[in-house]
Design a protein around this motif. Structure first.
Motif, PDB file in Angstrom:
ATOM      1  N   ALA A   1       0.833  -1.206   0.000  1.00 40.91           N
ATOM      2  CA  ALA A   1       0.000   0.000   0.000  1.00 40.91           C
ATOM      3  C   ALA A   1       0.867   1.256   0.000  1.00 40.91           C
ATOM      4  O   ALA A   1       0.557   2.237  -0.695  1.00 40.91           O
ATOM      5  CB  ALA A   1      -0.934  -0.006   1.206  1.00 40.91           C
ATOM      6  N   ASN A   2       1.941   1.238   0.755  1.00 40.16           N
ATOM      7  CA  ASN A   2       2.844   2.387   0.812  1.00 40.16           C
ATOM      8  C   ASN A   2       3.541   2.602  -0.531  1.00 40.16           C
ATOM      9  O   ASN A   2       3.701   3.737  -0.981  1.00 40.16           O
ATOM     10  CB  ASN A   2       3.866   2.182   1.934  1.00 40.16           C
ATOM     11  CG  ASN A   2       4.406   3.487   2.468  1.00 40.16           C
ATOM     12  OD1 ASN A   2       3.996   4.559   2.059  1.00 40.16           O
ATOM     13  ND2 ASN A   2       5.328   3.385   3.390  1.00 40.16           N
TER      14      ASN A   2
ATOM     15  N   LEU B   1       2.351   1.658  -3.502  1.00 38.29           N
ATOM     16  CA  LEU B   1       1.325   2.160  -4.420  1.00 38.29           C
ATOM     17  C   LEU B   1       1.001   3.621  -4.149  1.00 38.29           C
ATOM     18  O   LEU B   1       0.837   4.412  -5.085  1.00 38.29           O
ATOM     19  CB  LEU B   1       0.058   1.319  -4.319  1.00 38.29           C
ATOM     20  CG  LEU B   1       0.145  -0.089  -4.903  1.00 38.29           C
ATOM     21  CD1 LEU B   1      -1.115  -0.877  -4.608  1.00 38.29           C
ATOM     22  CD2 LEU B   1       0.395  -0.016  -6.399  1.00 38.29           C
ATOM     23  N   LYS B   2       0.919   3.988  -2.896  1.00 35.95           N
ATOM     24  CA  LYS B   2       0.631   5.377  -2.543  1.00 35.95           C
ATOM     25  C   LYS B   2       1.728   6.292  -3.064  1.00 35.95           C
ATOM     26  O   LYS B   2       1.450   7.357  -3.616  1.00 35.95           O
ATOM     27  CB  LYS B   2       0.512   5.524  -1.034  1.00 35.95           C
ATOM     28  CG  LYS B   2       0.321   6.949  -0.568  1.00 35.95           C
ATOM     29  CD  LYS B   2       0.406   7.061   0.936  1.00 35.95           C
ATOM     30  CE  LYS B   2       0.586   8.515   1.306  1.00 35.95           C
ATOM     31  NZ  LYS B   2       1.162   8.674   2.610  1.00 35.95           N
ATOM     32  N   ASN B   3       2.976   5.873  -2.918  1.00 41.81           N
ATOM     33  CA  ASN B   3       4.082   6.702  -3.390  1.00 41.81           C
ATOM     34  C   ASN B   3       4.186   6.738  -4.909  1.00 41.81           C
ATOM     35  O   ASN B   3       4.730   7.690  -5.468  1.00 41.81           O
ATOM     36  CB  ASN B   3       5.401   6.230  -2.770  1.00 41.81           C
ATOM     37  CG  ASN B   3       5.486   6.575  -1.303  1.00 41.81           C
ATOM     38  OD1 ASN B   3       4.910   7.569  -0.862  1.00 41.81           O
ATOM     39  ND2 ASN B   3       6.179   5.758  -0.542  1.00 41.81           N
ATOM     40  N   MET B   4       3.652   5.715  -5.588  1.00 36.48           N
ATOM     41  CA  MET B   4       3.631   5.743  -7.059  1.00 36.48           C
ATOM     42  C   MET B   4       2.543   6.676  -7.560  1.00 36.48           C
ATOM     43  O   MET B   4       2.729   7.389  -8.550  1.00 36.48           O
ATOM     44  CB  MET B   4       3.405   4.327  -7.595  1.00 36.48           C
ATOM     45  CG  MET B   4       4.610   3.440  -7.449  1.00 36.48           C
ATOM     46  SD  MET B   4       4.289   1.730  -7.935  1.00 36.48           S
ATOM     47  CE  MET B   4       3.863   1.905  -9.646  1.00 36.48           C
ATOM     48  N   ILE B   5       1.403   6.703  -6.860  1.00 31.21           N
ATOM     49  CA  ILE B   5       0.277   7.535  -7.279  1.00 31.21           C
ATOM     50  C   ILE B   5       0.481   8.980  -6.858  1.00 31.21           C
ATOM     51  O   ILE B   5       0.280   9.911  -7.640  1.00 31.21           O
ATOM     52  CB  ILE B   5      -1.039   6.983  -6.702  1.00 31.21           C
ATOM     53  CG1 ILE B   5      -1.325   5.609  -7.317  1.00 31.21           C
ATOM     54  CG2 ILE B   5      -2.198   7.932  -6.949  1.00 31.21           C
ATOM     55  CD1 ILE B   5      -2.455   4.858  -6.666  1.00 31.21           C
ATOM     56  N   ILE B   6       0.892   9.170  -5.603  1.00 33.64           N
ATOM     57  CA  ILE B   6       1.102  10.518  -5.066  1.00 33.64           C
ATOM     58  C   ILE B   6       2.573  10.624  -4.654  1.00 33.64           C
ATOM     59  O   ILE B   6       2.912  10.385  -3.494  1.00 33.64           O
ATOM     60  CB  ILE B   6       0.197  10.771  -3.831  1.00 33.64           C
ATOM     61  CG1 ILE B   6      -1.251  10.467  -4.163  1.00 33.64           C
ATOM     62  CG2 ILE B   6       0.365  12.201  -3.335  1.00 33.64           C
ATOM     63  CD1 ILE B   6      -2.137  10.453  -2.943  1.00 33.64           C
TER      64      ILE B   6
END
Length: 130
Positions: A120-121, A123-128
Motif C-alpha cells: 500500500a505504501n 502504491l501510494k508513493n507511485m500515485i502521489i
C-alpha cells in the motif's frame, strides 16, 4: 555510543524482517539442530523487529505517530481476551501459554500486515509522489 550501535543494528534488522527471520533461523539451527524449536525461537525474535517495522510503515502510510502504541494496545487486548477465555474454560490462566499464543498470532498477523502495508505504501508513493 553503545546505544547508537544497538539502535543502528535494530533499524537494519527491522528494515527487512523476513531476511532477519531467515538469518536468525539459520544461526539458531546451527546450535540447536531442531527445526521445530528453531522456527519457534526465530518467530519470537523476529516479532520484535516486526513490531518496529510495521509501526513505521503504518506511521508513514497514514501520517500518524501512534503505530507502535496501536500494536501494543492490540497485543494487550488480545492477551486479555485469550487469558479471559482460558480462565473461563479451564478455571485458571497459564500466563506463559497465553503470552506464547498472543506473541505467535501477533507474528502471523504482523507478517501479513507488513506485506499489505508495504505494498500500500509503495502504491501510494507511485500515485502521489512526495
Amino acid at each position: 555510543m553503545i546505544v547508537e550501535i544497538l539502535l543502528n543494528l535494530y533499524s537494519w534488522l527491522a528494515a527487512l524482517p523476513f531476511v532477519t527471520f531467515i538469518v536468525i533461523w539459520f544461526g539458531v539451527y546451527l546450535f540447536l539442530k531442531n527445526k521445530k524449536l528453531t522456527t519457534r525461537l526465530s518467530m519470537d525474535i523476529t516479532m520484535l523487529f516486526l513490531i518496529g517495522s510495521v509501526s513505521v510503515i503504518w506511521n508513514q502510510l497514514f501520517q500518524a505517530k501512534f503505530g507502535f502504541w496501536l500494536i501494543i494496545l492490540v497485543l494487550l487486548i488480545s492477551f486479555g481476551l485469550i487469558g479471559g477465555y482460558q480462565n473461563q474454560a479451564k478455571g485458571k490462566t497459564d500466563l506463559l501459554k497465553v503470552f506464547r499464543v498472543v506473541w505467535r498470532l501477533g507474528f502471523l498477523t504482523l507478517s501479513v500486515l507488513y506485506i499489505v502495508l508495504l505494498l500500500a505504501n509503495i502504491l501510494k508513493n507511485m500515485i502521489i509522489p512526495t
